[in-house]
Design a protein around this motif. Structure first.
Motif, PDB file in Angstrom:
ATOM      1  N   TRP A 160       0.876  -1.169  -0.068  1.00 22.23           N
ATOM      2  CA  TRP A 160       0.045  -0.047   0.055  1.00 22.23           C
ATOM      3  C   TRP A 160       0.700   1.138  -0.063  1.00 22.23           C
ATOM      4  N   ASP A 161       0.712   2.203  -0.891  1.00 21.63           N
ATOM      5  CA  ASP A 161       1.206   3.585  -0.702  1.00 21.63           C
ATOM      6  C   ASP A 161       0.110   4.031   0.514  1.00 21.63           C
ATOM      7  N   MET A 162       0.725   5.437   0.912  1.00 20.10           N
ATOM      8  CA  MET A 162      -0.044   5.968   1.934  1.00 20.10           C
ATOM      9  C   MET A 162      -0.801   7.268   1.618  1.00 20.10           C
ATOM     10  N   ASP A 163      -0.284   8.121   1.335  1.00 19.61           N
ATOM     11  CA  ASP A 163      -0.445   9.592   1.147  1.00 19.61           C
ATOM     12  C   ASP A 163      -1.294   9.675  -0.268  1.00 19.61           C
ATOM     13  N   GLY A 164      -2.830  10.064   0.061  1.00 15.88           N
ATOM     14  CA  GLY A 164      -3.551  10.014  -1.143  1.00 15.88           C
ATOM     15  C   GLY A 164      -4.202   8.766  -1.326  1.00 15.88           C
ATOM     16  N   THR A 165      -3.593   7.597  -0.984  1.00 15.66           N
ATOM     17  CA  THR A 165      -4.304   6.374  -1.188  1.00 15.66           C
ATOM     18  C   THR A 165      -5.032   5.572  -0.353  1.00 15.66           C
ATOM     19  N   LEU A 166      -4.331   5.876   0.856  1.00 11.94           N
ATOM     20  CA  LEU A 166      -5.120   5.463   2.206  1.00 11.94           C
ATOM     21  C   LEU A 166      -5.712   6.363   2.973  1.00 11.94           C
ATOM     22  N   ILE A 167      -4.777   7.590   3.158  1.00 14.60           N
ATOM     23  CA  ILE A 167      -5.213   8.721   3.877  1.00 14.60           C
ATOM     24  C   ILE A 167      -5.143   9.966   2.904  1.00 14.60           C
ATOM     25  N   ASP A 168      -5.932  10.792   3.217  1.00  8.91           N
ATOM     26  CA  ASP A 168      -6.050  12.120   2.419  1.00  8.91           C
ATOM     27  C   ASP A 168      -5.161  13.200   2.901  1.00  8.91           C
ATOM     28  N   THR A 169      -3.854  12.880   3.053  1.00  6.84           N
ATOM     29  CA  THR A 169      -2.960  13.912   3.395  1.00  6.84           C
ATOM     30  C   THR A 169      -2.372  15.226   2.556  1.00  6.84           C
ATOM     31  N   GLU A 170      -3.104  14.931   1.228  1.00  7.81           N
ATOM     32  CA  GLU A 170      -2.467  16.032   0.090  1.00  7.81           C
ATOM     33  C   GLU A 170      -2.915  17.033   0.384  1.00  7.81           C
ATOM     34  N   GLU A 188       5.790   5.713  10.376  1.00 11.00           N
ATOM     35  CA  GLU A 188       5.575   4.618  11.464  1.00 11.00           C
ATOM     36  C   GLU A 188       4.599   4.955  12.708  1.00 11.00           C
ATOM     37  N   PRO A 189       4.307   6.348  13.033  1.00  6.63           N
ATOM     38  CA  PRO A 189       3.397   6.344  13.663  1.00  6.63           C
ATOM     39  C   PRO A 189       1.943   6.233  13.029  1.00  6.63           C
ATOM     40  N   PHE A 190       1.518   6.283  11.807  1.00  3.99           N
ATOM     41  CA  PHE A 190       0.493   5.865  11.309  1.00  3.99           C
ATOM     42  C   PHE A 190       0.327   4.506  11.132  1.00  3.99           C
ATOM     43  N   GLY A 238      -6.117  13.303  14.098  1.00  3.95           N
ATOM     44  CA  GLY A 238      -7.025  12.367  13.427  1.00  3.95           C
ATOM     45  C   GLY A 238      -6.840  11.844  12.108  1.00  3.95           C
ATOM     46  N   ILE A 239      -6.802  10.608  12.017  1.00  4.05           N
ATOM     47  CA  ILE A 239      -6.439  10.059  10.642  1.00  4.05           C
ATOM     48  C   ILE A 239      -7.307  10.381   9.567  1.00  4.05           C
ATOM     49  N   PRO A 240      -6.965  10.946   8.542  1.00  9.87           N
ATOM     50  CA  PRO A 240      -7.961  11.474   7.520  1.00  9.87           C
ATOM     51  C   PRO A 240      -8.230  10.289   6.449  1.00  9.87           C
ATOM     52  N   TRP A 241      -8.990   9.328   6.827  1.00 12.18           N
ATOM     53  CA  TRP A 241      -8.981   8.077   5.836  1.00 12.18           C
ATOM     54  C   TRP A 241      -9.632   8.426   4.534  1.00 12.18           C
ATOM     55  N   GLN A 242      -9.305   7.997   3.498  1.00  9.93           N
ATOM     56  CA  GLN A 242      -9.878   7.604   2.309  1.00  9.93           C
ATOM     57  C   GLN A 242     -11.288   6.850   2.352  1.00  9.93           C
ATOM     58  N   GLN A 243     -12.113   7.077   1.589  1.00 11.09           N
ATOM     59  CA  GLN A 243     -13.191   6.427   1.509  1.00 11.09           C
ATOM     60  C   GLN A 243     -12.946   4.820   1.545  1.00 11.09           C
ATOM     61  N   GLY A 244     -13.431   4.064   2.050  1.00  9.27           N
ATOM     62  CA  GLY A 244     -13.145   2.561   2.011  1.00  9.27           C
ATOM     63  C   GLY A 244     -11.992   1.813   2.579  1.00  9.27           C
ATOM     64  N   ALA A 245     -10.839   2.987   2.777  1.00 12.67           N
ATOM     65  CA  ALA A 245      -9.664   2.234   3.127  1.00 12.67           C
ATOM     66  C   ALA A 245      -9.609   1.455   4.424  1.00 12.67           C
ATOM     67  N   GLN A 246     -10.210   2.023   5.340  1.00  8.38           N
ATOM     68  CA  GLN A 246     -10.075   1.181   6.580  1.00  8.38           C
ATOM     69  C   GLN A 246     -10.829  -0.079   6.486  1.00  8.38           C
ATOM     70  N   GLU A 247     -12.004  -0.123   5.733  1.00  7.69           N
ATOM     71  CA  GLU A 247     -12.698  -1.617   5.614  1.00  7.69           C
ATOM     72  C   GLU A 247     -11.937  -2.403   4.797  1.00  7.69           C
ATOM     73  N   ILE A 248     -11.248  -2.059   3.786  1.00  9.11           N
ATOM     74  CA  ILE A 248     -10.671  -3.000   2.802  1.00  9.11           C
ATOM     75  C   ILE A 248      -9.184  -3.524   3.610  1.00  9.11           C
ATOM     76  N   LEU A 249      -8.745  -2.622   4.134  1.00  7.70           N
ATOM     77  CA  LEU A 249      -7.374  -2.826   5.272  1.00  7.70           C
ATOM     78  C   LEU A 249      -7.947  -4.079   5.976  1.00  7.70           C
ATOM     79  N   ALA A 250      -8.959  -4.110   6.912  1.00  9.53           N
ATOM     80  CA  ALA A 250      -9.559  -5.024   7.658  1.00  9.53           C
ATOM     81  C   ALA A 250      -9.791  -6.159   7.149  1.00  9.53           C
ATOM     82  N   ALA A 251     -10.504  -6.133   5.830  1.00  8.76           N
ATOM     83  CA  ALA A 251     -10.923  -7.214   5.563  1.00  8.76           C
ATOM     84  C   ALA A 251      -9.883  -8.250   4.825  1.00  8.76           C
ATOM     85  N   LEU A 252      -8.700  -7.514   4.250  1.00  9.93           N
ATOM     86  CA  LEU A 252      -7.471  -8.407   4.004  1.00  9.93           C
ATOM     87  C   LEU A 252      -7.028  -8.889   5.052  1.00  9.93           C
ATOM     88  N   HIS A 253      -6.820  -8.144   6.045  1.00 12.78           N
ATOM     89  CA  HIS A 253      -6.035  -8.578   7.319  1.00 12.78           C
ATOM     90  C   HIS A 253      -6.968 -10.131   7.821  1.00 12.78           C
TER      91      HIS A 253
END
Length: 230
Positions: A16-26, A124-126, A91-106
């Motif tokens: 997984w890429d992080m910025d923009g992909t999983l979280i809206d940090t841009e 690393e903190p993220f 507060g983690i600015p999650w992209q839509q669906g990111a938390q759900e698909i991470l949990a499902a794959l795990h």
């Protein structure tokens, strides 16, 4: 075989890429770039910020210096990373669906790596807060950052898997180039940049459109186009 995959073969790992992909940090990065350039008397536009998306600090720092920022790479990186880290800490600015698909794959037993151009102080903190990544490869632990394939090859090596059996998820031109060059199967999430088609590249509008079986199909060579009609 995890039951979530039914008769499909799971990918060896998802990278997984992080910025923009999983979280809206841009927006945080763009605000920090604007603050830095304006503090040195320059002008920074939204278009300038978009052009920086996905690029490593080795690319971004010279561009910022050309706009008047009279600082070495290390100080530029420290300023930008500290501003973005402060934003994520609130507060983690999650992209839509990111938390759900991470949990499902795990839950399906798929190993996962975080592969980001951001530095360790942000990555690393993220990763620790999420608690689902087996490996973290940040931009300051590789010799050749994205768009070079080294970050993705490093992640696969640390996971002990063949990158050709992995699925990488990206949202930027530089990130897609890195993942494709590594030999992974690649999913491009079109969040802030339109990403041109290329052989073997799956494209989606949102992580919310992806399911666990989709990752198995992509790992098996299926190319998906789940972008929404405009």
């Amino acid at each position: 075989m995890p039951s979530a995959f039914t008769d499909l073969v799971a990918p060896s790992a998802v990278l997984w890429d992080m910025d923009g992909t999983l979280i809206d940090t841009e927006p945080y990065w763009m605000a920090a770039e604007t603050e830095l350039v304006e503090a040195h008397g320059g002008v920074w536009t939204p278009q300038d910020g978009l052009a920086m998306v996905g690029n490593p600090m080795s690319v971004c720092a010279p561009i910022l210096r050309a706009r008047g920022v009279d600082l070495p790479d290390e100080e530029i990186a420290d300023f930008l990373n500290s501003r973005v880290a402060a934003g994520v800490a609130s507060g983690i600015p999650w992209q839509q669906g990111a938390q759900e698909i991470l949990a499902a794959l795990h839950d399906a037993g798929v190993p996962m790596a975080l592969v980001t151009s951001s530095f360790r102080r942000l990555a690393e903190p993220f990763a620790a807060a999420v608690g689902l990544f087996d490996v973290v490869v940040s931009g300051d632990v590789v010799t050749r950052p994205k768009p070079d394939p080294e970050p993705y090859l490093t992640a696969a090596r640390l996971l002990g898997v063949d990158v050709a059996d992995c699925v990488a998820v990206e949202d930027s031109h530089a990130g897609v180039a890195s993942a494709v060059a590594s030999g992974a199967h690649v999913v491009a999430v079109e969040v802030m940049q339109a990403l041109a088609p290329r052989p073997g590249l799956s494209r989606v509008a949102s992580l919310a459109d992806l399911t666990v079986p989709d990752f198995a199909r992509i790992a098996g060579g299926v190319v998906l186009d789940l972008r929404r009609a405009s």
